[in-house]
Design a protein around this motif. Structure first.
Motif, PDB file in Angstrom:
ATOM      1  N   SER A  31       0.889  -1.179  -0.055  1.00 44.46           N
ATOM      2  CA  SER A  31      -0.122   0.085   0.071  1.00 44.46           C
ATOM      3  C   SER A  31       0.720   1.180  -0.003  1.00 44.46           C
ATOM      4  CB  SER A  31      -0.842  -0.045   1.183  1.00 44.46           C
ATOM      5  OG  SER A  31      -1.739  -1.051   1.302  1.00 44.46           O
ATOM      6  N   VAL A  32       0.592   2.201  -0.622  1.00 46.81           N
ATOM      7  CA  VAL A  32       1.307   3.541  -0.900  1.00 46.81           C
ATOM      8  C   VAL A  32       0.168   4.395  -0.601  1.00 46.81           C
ATOM      9  CG1 VAL A  32       2.335   5.116  -2.382  1.00 46.81           C
ATOM     10  CG2 VAL A  32       2.822   2.595  -2.685  1.00 46.81           C
ATOM     11  N   HIS A  33       0.509   5.428   0.346  1.00 47.68           N
ATOM     12  CA  HIS A  33      -0.288   6.504   0.800  1.00 47.68           C
ATOM     13  C   HIS A  33       0.101   7.771   0.806  1.00 47.68           C
ATOM     14  CE1 HIS A  33      -2.261   8.729   4.065  1.00 47.68           C
ATOM     15  NE2 HIS A  33      -3.555   8.154   3.619  1.00 47.68           N
ATOM     16  N   ASN A  34      -0.730   8.835   0.504  1.00 50.26           N
ATOM     17  CA  ASN A  34      -0.312  10.076   0.575  1.00 50.26           C
ATOM     18  C   ASN A  34      -1.523  11.052   1.137  1.00 50.26           C
ATOM     19  OD1 ASN A  34      -1.043   9.877  -2.347  1.00 50.26           O
ATOM     20  ND2 ASN A  34      -1.627  11.901  -1.973  1.00 50.26           N
ATOM     21  N   SER A  35      -1.189  12.033   1.759  1.00 57.82           N
ATOM     22  CA  SER A  35      -2.406  12.988   2.222  1.00 57.82           C
ATOM     23  C   SER A  35      -2.465  14.331   1.157  1.00 57.82           C
ATOM     24  CB  SER A  35      -1.938  13.740   3.715  1.00 57.82           C
ATOM     25  OG  SER A  35      -1.897  12.491   4.654  1.00 57.82           O
ATOM     26  N   GLY A  36      -3.627  14.743   1.314  1.00 62.51           N
ATOM     27  CA  GLY A  36      -3.841  15.954   0.152  1.00 62.51           C
ATOM     28  C   GLY A  36      -4.946  15.774  -0.544  1.00 62.51           C
ATOM     29  N   SER A  37      -4.990  16.391  -1.689  1.00 60.13           N
ATOM     30  CA  SER A  37      -6.215  16.475  -2.360  1.00 60.13           C
ATOM     31  C   SER A  37      -6.601  14.874  -2.581  1.00 60.13           C
ATOM     32  CB  SER A  37      -5.852  16.880  -3.949  1.00 60.13           C
ATOM     33  OG  SER A  37      -5.248  18.260  -3.766  1.00 60.13           O
ATOM     34  N   THR A  38      -8.033  14.619  -2.578  1.00 57.90           N
ATOM     35  CA  THR A  38      -8.630  13.412  -2.815  1.00 57.90           C
ATOM     36  C   THR A  38      -8.630  13.246  -4.254  1.00 57.90           C
ATOM     37  OG1 THR A  38     -10.904  14.256  -2.625  1.00 57.90           O
ATOM     38  CG2 THR A  38      -9.629  13.319  -0.611  1.00 57.90           C
ATOM     39  N   ILE A  39      -9.011  11.791  -4.625  1.00 55.17           N
ATOM     40  CA  ILE A  39      -9.371  11.526  -6.292  1.00 55.17           C
ATOM     41  C   ILE A  39     -10.897  11.522  -6.016  1.00 55.17           C
ATOM     42  CG2 ILE A  39      -9.038  10.045  -7.841  1.00 55.17           C
ATOM     43  CD1 ILE A  39      -6.414   9.217  -6.476  1.00 55.17           C
ATOM     44  N   PRO A  40     -11.457  12.149  -7.064  1.00 58.19           N
ATOM     45  CA  PRO A  40     -13.035  12.149  -7.008  1.00 58.19           C
ATOM     46  C   PRO A  40     -13.532  10.620  -7.415  1.00 58.19           C
ATOM     47  CG  PRO A  40     -12.144  14.062  -8.190  1.00 58.19           C
ATOM     48  CD  PRO A  40     -11.070  13.296  -7.967  1.00 58.19           C
ATOM     49  N   PRO A  41     -14.728  10.259  -6.735  1.00 61.10           N
ATOM     50  CA  PRO A  41     -15.183   9.025  -6.832  1.00 61.10           C
ATOM     51  C   PRO A  41     -15.358   8.640  -8.332  1.00 61.10           C
ATOM     52  CG  PRO A  41     -16.378   9.918  -5.118  1.00 61.10           C
ATOM     53  CD  PRO A  41     -15.383  10.913  -5.592  1.00 61.10           C
ATOM     54  N   ASP A  42     -15.674   9.539  -9.500  1.00 62.88           N
ATOM     55  CA  ASP A  42     -15.818   9.420 -10.703  1.00 62.88           C
ATOM     56  C   ASP A  42     -14.353   9.152 -11.397  1.00 62.88           C
ATOM     57  OD1 ASP A  42     -15.713  12.234 -10.362  1.00 62.88           O
ATOM     58  OD2 ASP A  42     -15.989  12.462 -12.235  1.00 62.88           O
ATOM     59  N   VAL A  43     -13.428   9.721 -11.077  1.00 59.87           N
ATOM     60  CA  VAL A  43     -11.991   9.419 -11.598  1.00 59.87           C
ATOM     61  C   VAL A  43     -11.628   8.236 -10.912  1.00 59.87           C
ATOM     62  CG1 VAL A  43      -9.709  10.376 -11.690  1.00 59.87           C
ATOM     63  CG2 VAL A  43     -11.724  11.959 -11.743  1.00 59.87           C
ATOM     64  N   GLN A  44     -11.801   7.863  -9.742  1.00 54.74           N
ATOM     65  CA  GLN A  44     -11.245   6.331  -9.276  1.00 54.74           C
ATOM     66  C   GLN A  44     -11.897   5.218  -9.927  1.00 54.74           C
ATOM     67  OE1 GLN A  44     -12.013   5.783  -4.943  1.00 54.74           O
ATOM     68  NE2 GLN A  44     -12.104   8.046  -4.639  1.00 54.74           N
ATOM     69  N   LYS A  45     -13.072   5.344 -10.829  1.00 57.11           N
ATOM     70  CA  LYS A  45     -13.480   4.333 -11.477  1.00 57.11           C
ATOM     71  C   LYS A  45     -12.722   4.250 -12.791  1.00 57.11           C
ATOM     72  CE  LYS A  45     -18.245   5.203  -9.847  1.00 57.11           C
ATOM     73  NZ  LYS A  45     -19.551   5.626 -10.073  1.00 57.11           N
ATOM     74  N   THR A  46     -11.972   5.124 -13.162  1.00 58.60           N
ATOM     75  CA  THR A  46     -11.506   4.891 -14.488  1.00 58.60           C
ATOM     76  C   THR A  46      -9.905   5.010 -14.486  1.00 58.60           C
ATOM     77  OG1 THR A  46     -11.660   7.452 -15.014  1.00 58.60           O
ATOM     78  CG2 THR A  46     -13.384   6.009 -15.787  1.00 58.60           C
ATOM     79  N   ILE A  47      -9.341   5.425 -13.226  1.00 55.79           N
ATOM     80  CA  ILE A  47      -8.080   5.881 -13.263  1.00 55.79           C
ATOM     81  C   ILE A  47      -6.956   4.828 -13.587  1.00 55.79           C
ATOM     82  CG2 ILE A  47      -7.562   5.010 -10.732  1.00 55.79           C
ATOM     83  CD1 ILE A  47      -6.507   8.026 -10.128  1.00 55.79           C
ATOM     84  N   PHE A  48      -7.335   3.567 -13.608  1.00 57.95           N
ATOM     85  CA  PHE A  48      -6.428   2.483 -14.064  1.00 57.95           C
ATOM     86  C   PHE A  48      -6.549   2.228 -15.792  1.00 57.95           C
ATOM     87  CE2 PHE A  48      -7.120   1.427  -9.407  1.00 57.95           C
ATOM     88  CZ  PHE A  48      -5.772   1.686  -9.196  1.00 57.95           C
ATOM     89  N   LYS A  49      -7.339   2.867 -16.190  1.00 55.95           N
ATOM     90  CA  LYS A  49      -7.306   3.058 -17.701  1.00 55.95           C
ATOM     91  C   LYS A  49      -6.467   3.649 -18.414  1.00 55.95           C
ATOM     92  CE  LYS A  49     -12.357   2.239 -17.971  1.00 55.95           C
ATOM     93  NZ  LYS A  49     -13.560   2.604 -18.486  1.00 55.95           N
ATOM     94  N   SER A  50      -5.961   3.553 -19.499  1.00 54.69           N
ATOM     95  CA  SER A  50      -4.941   4.130 -20.306  1.00 54.69           C
ATOM     96  C   SER A  50      -5.285   5.367 -20.654  1.00 54.69           C
ATOM     97  CB  SER A  50      -4.362   3.221 -21.420  1.00 54.69           C
ATOM     98  OG  SER A  50      -5.234   3.103 -22.464  1.00 54.69           O
ATOM     99  N   TRP A  51      -4.089   6.278 -20.778  1.00 51.08           N
ATOM    100  CA  TRP A  51      -4.342   7.633 -21.142  1.00 51.08           C
ATOM    101  C   TRP A  51      -5.235   8.475 -20.035  1.00 51.08           C
ATOM    102  CZ3 TRP A  51      -0.460   8.139 -24.065  1.00 51.08           C
ATOM    103  CH2 TRP A  51      -0.509   7.315 -25.006  1.00 51.08           C
TER     104      TRP A  51
END
Length: 171
Positions: free
Chosen positions: A100-120
Motif C-alpha cells: 500500500s502506498v499512501h499520501n495525504s492531500g487532494s483526494t481523487i473524486p469517486p468518478d475518477v477512481q472508477k477510470t484511473i487505471f485505464k490508459s491515457w
C-alpha cells in the motif's frame, strides 16, 4: 512461460524469479531498492517504508519495482508536500503480500477512481510541482499486478487521504 491467473503470460526467461520486498544485499532482486532514486530526487520529501511479516514471493522484480515506483512517484507528485508518503508492505497472509502506498492531500473524486487505471487517464495536473504526464503509470501498474495474478485498487477520502494497494499472490 509462466501460468498466471488461468492464462499464460510470456516473460523473459530470467524475469520470473524470487523477489524480496526487503533489501537483502542480493542485487536487483529487491523491488524497493529503486526507491532510493526517488528519495534522492525528492530529497525534500519524507518517504517512509514499513515492512511487516514475510515479504517474499515469486515475482518479476523489475516489473514489480516499476509498479511500486509509479505509485510512489504519483504519491509524491499529488500528495501534500508537508506530509510523508508512506509505503506498507504487509506479508501476514501466507498466500498474498499487500503493498500500500499512501499520501495525504487532494483526494481523487469517486468518478475518477472508477477510470484511473485505464490508459491515457490523467489526474489533476494543475498546481505547483504538478507536471503534465501521459496517464500511463497507473495503467501499467494495473497490468503488472494482473500479470502476477494480483489486483490493484484505490481508496481516497478527505479524512483518510489516498491509498493505492496492490495485492500479489506469493507464487
Amino acid at each position: 512461460m509462466i501460468p498466471l491467473s488461468g492464462e499464460t503470460r510470456q516473460f523473459h526467461s530470467n524475469s520470473a524469479r524470487a523477489a524480496w520486498l526487503r533489501p537483502n544485499g542480493r542485487g536487483n532482486d529487491c523491488p524497493i531498492t529503486g526507491l532510493n532514486h526517488l528519495r534522492s530526487v525528492h530529497h525534500n520529501r519524507t518517504i517512509d517504508i514499513t515492512i511487516e511479516g514475510d515479504p517474499n514471493g515469486l515475482w518479476d522484480a523489475g516489473r514489480l519495482g516499476q509498479a511500486l515506483s509509479n505509485l510512489m512517484a504519483n504519491a509524491i507528485q499529488y500528495g501534500d508536500a508537508s506530509k510523508p508518503v508512506t509505503a506498507l508492505i504487509a506479508g501476514h497472509d501466507p498466500a498474498f503480500v499487500e503493498v500500500s502506498v499512501h499520501n495525504s492531500g487532494s483526494t481523487i473524486p469517486p468518478d475518477v477512481q472508477k477510470t484511473i487505471f485505464k490508459s491515457w487517464t490523467r489526474g489533476q495536473v494543475d498546481g505547483p510541482g504538478r507536471n503534465p504526464h501521459l496517464g500511463l503509470g497507473l495503467y501499467i501498474s494495473r497490468l503488472i499486478a494482473e500479470a502476477h495474478g494480483g489486483t490493484i485498487a484505490v481508496a481516497s477520502t478527505e479524512v483518510a487521504g489516498t491509498t493505492f494497494t496492490f495485492r500479489l499472490p506469493r507464487a
